[in-house]
Design a protein around this motif. Structure first.
Motif, short mmCIF file in Angstrom:
data_model
loop_
_atom_site.label_atom_id
_atom_site.label_comp_id
_atom_site.label_asym_id
_atom_site.label_seq_id
_atom_site.Cartn_x
_atom_site.Cartn_y
_atom_site.Cartn_z
N THR A 281 0.80 -1.23 0.00
CA THR A 281 0.00 0.00 0.00
C THR A 281 0.83 1.28 0.00
OG1 THR A 281 -0.18 -0.13 2.42
CG2 THR A 281 -1.94 -1.15 1.12
N ILE A 292 -5.53 2.32 -8.38
CA ILE A 292 -5.23 2.53 -6.97
C ILE A 292 -5.39 4.00 -6.60
CG2 ILE A 292 -3.29 2.62 -5.35
CD1 ILE A 292 -4.13 -0.31 -7.69
N ASP A 297 -9.16 -0.40 -5.28
CA ASP A 297 -8.35 -1.55 -4.92
C ASP A 297 -8.80 -2.09 -3.57
OD1 ASP A 297 -7.16 0.96 -3.88
OD2 ASP A 297 -5.77 -0.43 -2.88
#
Length: 332
Positions: A281, A292, A297
């Motif tokens: 992340t 993203i 996501d």
């Protein structure tokens, strides 16, 4: 979310992506019986890559070696005396969705390189190796110990579908009706999710992962992709165009850190292996992917990533319960 410490298992997992429970949706009927036996009627014949395997009578001492084979046997009411713990759960070697089903703990047997002497010492009258590599030498050595239900035709490299796994194990255990009920339960759960989210139909999806060494994605025919397809998504064309890895990892593709743009899709589902979730992340390349950046996501870990990976009926139902709301939030 917590880091999945239970991923410390299997040389294959450490080598590259994840040893997935991967599958093909091709319709295969690996089970026959003479001439039309009812549940509990033996003998039964199960067709495998290695030919027909006859189970003469109801097994009393089952050893379950394939990925998820033990959980499937447990769901059918049979407690293996030996089992492999592919996901490193510890204890009885099953996920929380299957905990409490053993009355006596099984002997935990190795995964990729099990001790054949240890297996023989368990005095099995049936060995389940349904979702495994399909290696002929492994199968021959297991078959010398007891009748062994190996992979179906086309099931090499862990490409045994969940439905195939259930049907083959259910037949061998004399629980055909229960197996079909399990398959129907899963389909009903997916159908309910699709009906609740019709807007997901036709959206592209990527199933991705990262280890300490590499990024990767799962290809058509792998359980993680099938899971998303059963929710209405389609495989990302960018990933579908890549050449799968060779050998036992043919269910995945490697993606370089410089080409994380290949992950881009309407939805990206990812999980870490042996690394903190933040290694995904917080990665700048990951955050630069358009999907993203848009928040489309879902990054999972812990029990949820294990359930998403194990591919058994109890695991799939657990994963559906928890991942569908996360996907809905990501696509809202």
């Amino acid at each position: 979310m917590r880091i999945p410490a239970r991923w410390s298992v299997g040389l294959l997992l450490a080598a590259t992506l994840s040893l997935a429970a991967c599958s093909s949706n091709a319709p295969v009927d690996p089970v026959s019986s003479p001439p039309a036996s009812a549940d509990g009627a033996y003998p039964v014949v199960v067709e495998t890559k290695f030919g027909a395997v006859t189970v003469e009578s109801a097994p009393q001492r089952v050893v379950a070696l394939g990925w998820g084979d033990a959980e499937t046997a447990l769901a059918l009411g049979v407690q293996p005396v030996g089992a492999s713990d592919w996901l490193g759960f510890g204890g009885d070697g099953v996920g929380p969705w299957s905990e409490g089903l053993y009355t006596a703990s099984p002997t935990i047997v190795g995964t990729m390189e099990p001790s054949f002497e240890e297996i023989a010492a368990l005095r099995p009258d049936l060995i389940l190796d349904v979702r495994s590599s399909g290696d002929s030498e492994r199968h021959a050595r297991l078959s010398a110990i007891a009748p062994t239900i190996g992979v179906p035709v086309g099931g090499d490299a862990y490409l045994t579908s969940s439905d195939q796994q259930v049907r083959m194990i259910a037949a061998a255990l004399g629980q055909v009706a229960a197996g079909e009920a399990m398959i129907a339960q899963v389909e009903a759960a997916f159908q309910s999710a699709r009906q609740a989210h019709p807007d997901w139909a036709g959206l592209t999806a990527t199933a991705a992962t990262r280890t300490s060494e590499s990024w990767g994605a799962y290809v058509e025919g792998s359980d993680r992709v099938i899971f998303l397809e059963r929710l209405g998504f389609v495989q990302s064309p960018a990933i579908a165009a890549l050449k799968p890895n060779e050998g036992a990892l043919g269910f995945s593709v490697s993606v370089s850190a410089e080409r994380l743009d290949l992950f881009d899709a309407d939805l990206v589902v990812a999980f870490p292996i042996w690394i903190p979730t933040t290694d995904i992340t917080d990665d700048p390349g990951w955050r630069a992917i358009p999907a993203i950046a848009a928040g489309h996501d879902v990054v999972i870990d812990g029990d949820l990533s294990s359930a998403y990976s194990v591919g058994t009926v109890p695991g799939i139902l657990y994963a559906l319960q928890h991942i569908v709301p996360l996907i809905a939030d990501a696509l809202d």
